[in-house]
Design a protein around this motif. Sequence first.
Motif, mmCIF file in Angstrom:
data_model
loop_
_atom_site.group_PDB
_atom_site.id
_atom_site.type_symbol
_atom_site.label_atom_id
_atom_site.label_comp_id
_atom_site.label_asym_id
_atom_site.label_seq_id
_atom_site.Cartn_x
_atom_site.Cartn_y
_atom_site.Cartn_z
ATOM 1 N N LEU A 65 0.832 -1.213 0.000
ATOM 2 C CA LEU A 65 0.000 0.000 0.000
ATOM 3 C C LEU A 65 0.861 1.255 0.000
ATOM 4 C CD1 LEU A 65 -2.775 -1.082 2.532
ATOM 5 C CD2 LEU A 65 -2.932 -0.985 0.034
ATOM 6 N N GLY A 66 1.967 1.198 0.729
ATOM 7 C CA GLY A 66 2.852 2.354 0.795
ATOM 8 C C GLY A 66 3.481 2.666 -0.552
ATOM 9 N N VAL A 270 -6.666 16.349 -13.985
ATOM 10 C CA VAL A 270 -5.490 15.675 -14.549
ATOM 11 C C VAL A 270 -4.611 15.045 -13.470
ATOM 12 C CG1 VAL A 270 -3.352 16.040 -15.846
ATOM 13 C CG2 VAL A 270 -5.492 17.036 -16.670
ATOM 14 N N PRO A 271 -4.315 15.726 -12.351
ATOM 15 C CA PRO A 271 -3.500 15.066 -11.326
ATOM 16 C C PRO A 271 -4.128 13.787 -10.779
ATOM 17 C CG PRO A 271 -3.510 17.429 -10.966
ATOM 18 C CD PRO A 271 -4.534 17.151 -12.024
ATOM 19 N N ALA A 272 -5.458 13.745 -10.689
ATOM 20 C CA ALA A 272 -6.125 12.530 -10.206
ATOM 21 C C ALA A 272 -5.977 11.397 -11.207
ATOM 22 C CB ALA A 272 -7.602 12.813 -9.940
ATOM 23 N N ARG A 273 -6.062 11.720 -12.503
ATOM 24 C CA ARG A 273 -5.839 10.695 -13.524
ATOM 25 C C ARG A 273 -4.415 10.157 -13.439
ATOM 26 N NH1 ARG A 273 -7.989 14.251 -18.646
ATOM 27 N NH2 ARG A 273 -9.568 15.406 -17.482
ATOM 28 N N ALA A 274 -3.463 11.071 -13.258
ATOM 29 C CA ALA A 274 -2.066 10.652 -13.121
ATOM 30 C C ALA A 274 -1.877 9.786 -11.885
ATOM 31 C CB ALA A 274 -1.157 11.882 -13.052
ATOM 32 N N ALA A 275 -2.606 10.105 -10.810
ATOM 33 C CA ALA A 275 -2.501 9.313 -9.578
ATOM 34 C C ALA A 275 -2.982 7.887 -9.802
ATOM 35 C CB ALA A 275 -3.304 9.976 -8.462
ATOM 36 N N LEU A 276 -4.055 7.720 -10.570
ATOM 37 C CA LEU A 276 -4.552 6.379 -10.868
ATOM 38 C C LEU A 276 -3.508 5.565 -11.638
ATOM 39 C CD1 LEU A 276 -8.263 7.077 -11.889
ATOM 40 C CD2 LEU A 276 -7.428 6.040 -9.765
ATOM 41 N N ILE A 277 -2.902 6.206 -12.625
ATOM 42 C CA ILE A 277 -1.858 5.520 -13.388
ATOM 43 C C ILE A 277 -0.664 5.229 -12.491
ATOM 44 C CG2 ILE A 277 -0.189 5.817 -15.265
ATOM 45 C CD1 ILE A 277 -2.379 7.399 -16.738
ATOM 46 N N GLY A 278 -0.323 6.194 -11.645
ATOM 47 C CA GLY A 278 0.777 5.990 -10.716
ATOM 48 C C GLY A 278 0.518 4.844 -9.754
ATOM 49 N N ALA A 279 -0.715 4.707 -9.314
ATOM 50 C CA ALA A 279 -1.054 3.607 -8.408
ATOM 51 C C ALA A 279 -0.862 2.257 -9.093
ATOM 52 C CB ALA A 279 -2.506 3.751 -7.939
ATOM 53 N N ALA A 280 -1.267 2.166 -10.359
ATOM 54 C CA ALA A 280 -1.077 0.915 -11.098
ATOM 55 C C ALA A 280 0.405 0.615 -11.285
ATOM 56 C CB ALA A 280 -1.768 1.006 -12.458
ATOM 57 N N VAL A 281 1.184 1.644 -11.599
ATOM 58 C CA VAL A 281 2.633 1.457 -11.751
ATOM 59 C C VAL A 281 3.258 1.075 -10.417
ATOM 60 C CG1 VAL A 281 4.808 2.605 -12.332
ATOM 61 C CG2 VAL A 281 2.768 3.019 -13.723
ATOM 62 N N GLY A 282 2.763 1.673 -9.334
ATOM 63 C CA GLY A 282 3.278 1.342 -8.008
ATOM 64 C C GLY A 282 3.031 -0.114 -7.650
ATOM 65 N N ALA A 283 1.862 -0.625 -8.006
ATOM 66 C CA ALA A 283 1.572 -2.041 -7.744
ATOM 67 C C ALA A 283 2.538 -2.938 -8.500
ATOM 68 C CB ALA A 283 0.130 -2.351 -8.141
ATOM 69 N N LEU A 284 2.794 -2.598 -9.758
ATOM 70 C CA LEU A 284 3.751 -3.372 -10.541
ATOM 71 C C LEU A 284 5.154 -3.242 -9.968
ATOM 72 C CD1 LEU A 284 4.418 -5.090 -13.036
ATOM 73 C CD2 LEU A 284 4.665 -2.948 -14.332
#
Length: 441
Positions: A65-66, A270-284
């Motif tokens: 999660l972190g 736009v920052p919220a959209r980037a956050a969603l993509i960032g979260a997916a990248v973070g999981a990977l």
Amino acid sequence: MNEVETGAGADEPKGSLFAIALLAPLAGALAGVLGALFRAGLDKADTLRGSVIAAAHGVPLLGFLGIVLMVAMAAALAAFLVQRFAREASGSGIPHVELVLRGQAEQGTLRLIPVKFFGGWLAIGSGLALGREGPSVQMGATLAHLIGKWFRCDWDDCRMLLAAGAGAGLATAFNAPLAGAIFVLEELVRRFETRIAIAALAASGTAIGVARVILGDQLDFPIAPVAAVPLAGLPLYVVFGILTGLVAVAYNRIILGAMDAVGAMKALPVPARAALIGAAVGALAFLAPSLVGGGDALTAQALAGSGTLGIVLLLLAVRFLLGAISYAAGTPGGLFAPMLVIGAELGLAMGLVVAGLFPTLGLDPRGFALVGMAAFFAGVVRSPLTGLILAVEMTGSTTLLVPMLIATFVAMLVPAMAGSPPIYDSLRERAQKAPPGALKR
């Protein structure tokens, strides 16, 4: 100012060649310092990201999660910086540089540089599959243009410096001075102009000299010697060129499709959209840390011939999707480095198949990986000389020039026949059609 036409002529802009000869090296030196610091910062960020992820594995659930939250916040902050302070800093920045050179967009102000630097550091450093060359090119171009304005140069001279600074940025990003200069002529201005050539060579050469003082003087991807390809093996590089061209068409479409999909989320800022993509990248990143980021380590592994066919195909598929998704986030970051990863992995996959089917030819799979870097770049960007020289300068290998030329020619021919435009043409057209204040990449 109208779009620059192909071909050289006696009607090239008249300006002070002496001023260009003095200011281009100055712009190159400053672009070299800026690009070297950016690259060094990304290296530190990669190390830090790896350490944080390793520590997070000690507490699996909280750690997962972190990491997801960390990358999401970094991507959101990078996108916020772009939206709030310099929207032209979104994406690679190369389409914006091209529009400025054509007189179809205003050059960014000084604040573009810190937005591109820190936004790119946050996005790429946190794990988005983006390249360092986009920020380096746009920062170098902006800095060089500002130098021209500070010295009260006219538009023609500022245009020369803008193009030269962009080339210096690319040269610094990949330790490839010739590729930086050729990129200016082949992609940015699309014609040979003596004054621009002089400025580009001066700026790229000076940038590399300064950058090597900071970063050291070594190849980006040193590889063991690869044997020359026998005549009987050359037809296989034609086949590889066809495959690479088809993948290039698909890659251009998926980038644009990802941008459309993210752009359709109009209910989210736009920052919220980037956050969603960032979260997916973070999981990977938590599950497979080596797959995220700019991808230099993956390119080096492919050029070393590491991996089984199944693993290489998996890496290729993941990076193919990850590059498009990351670019759609709207943060600063380029396309070159991710393309080199895909080209090298695609080439290694082809090489492993060929080695299994035609063992008597003795073709080294690493040779296909090297050729793939240049061919895929040419298929996507449609700048073959830049791709060829970039691959040679980054690896120091010249034994595969003939198969490289063959595969690159075919990889360009396939998208052209399919009616698939070069990626920067598509991105530039999108930027021109975007409404005032919209995100431009």
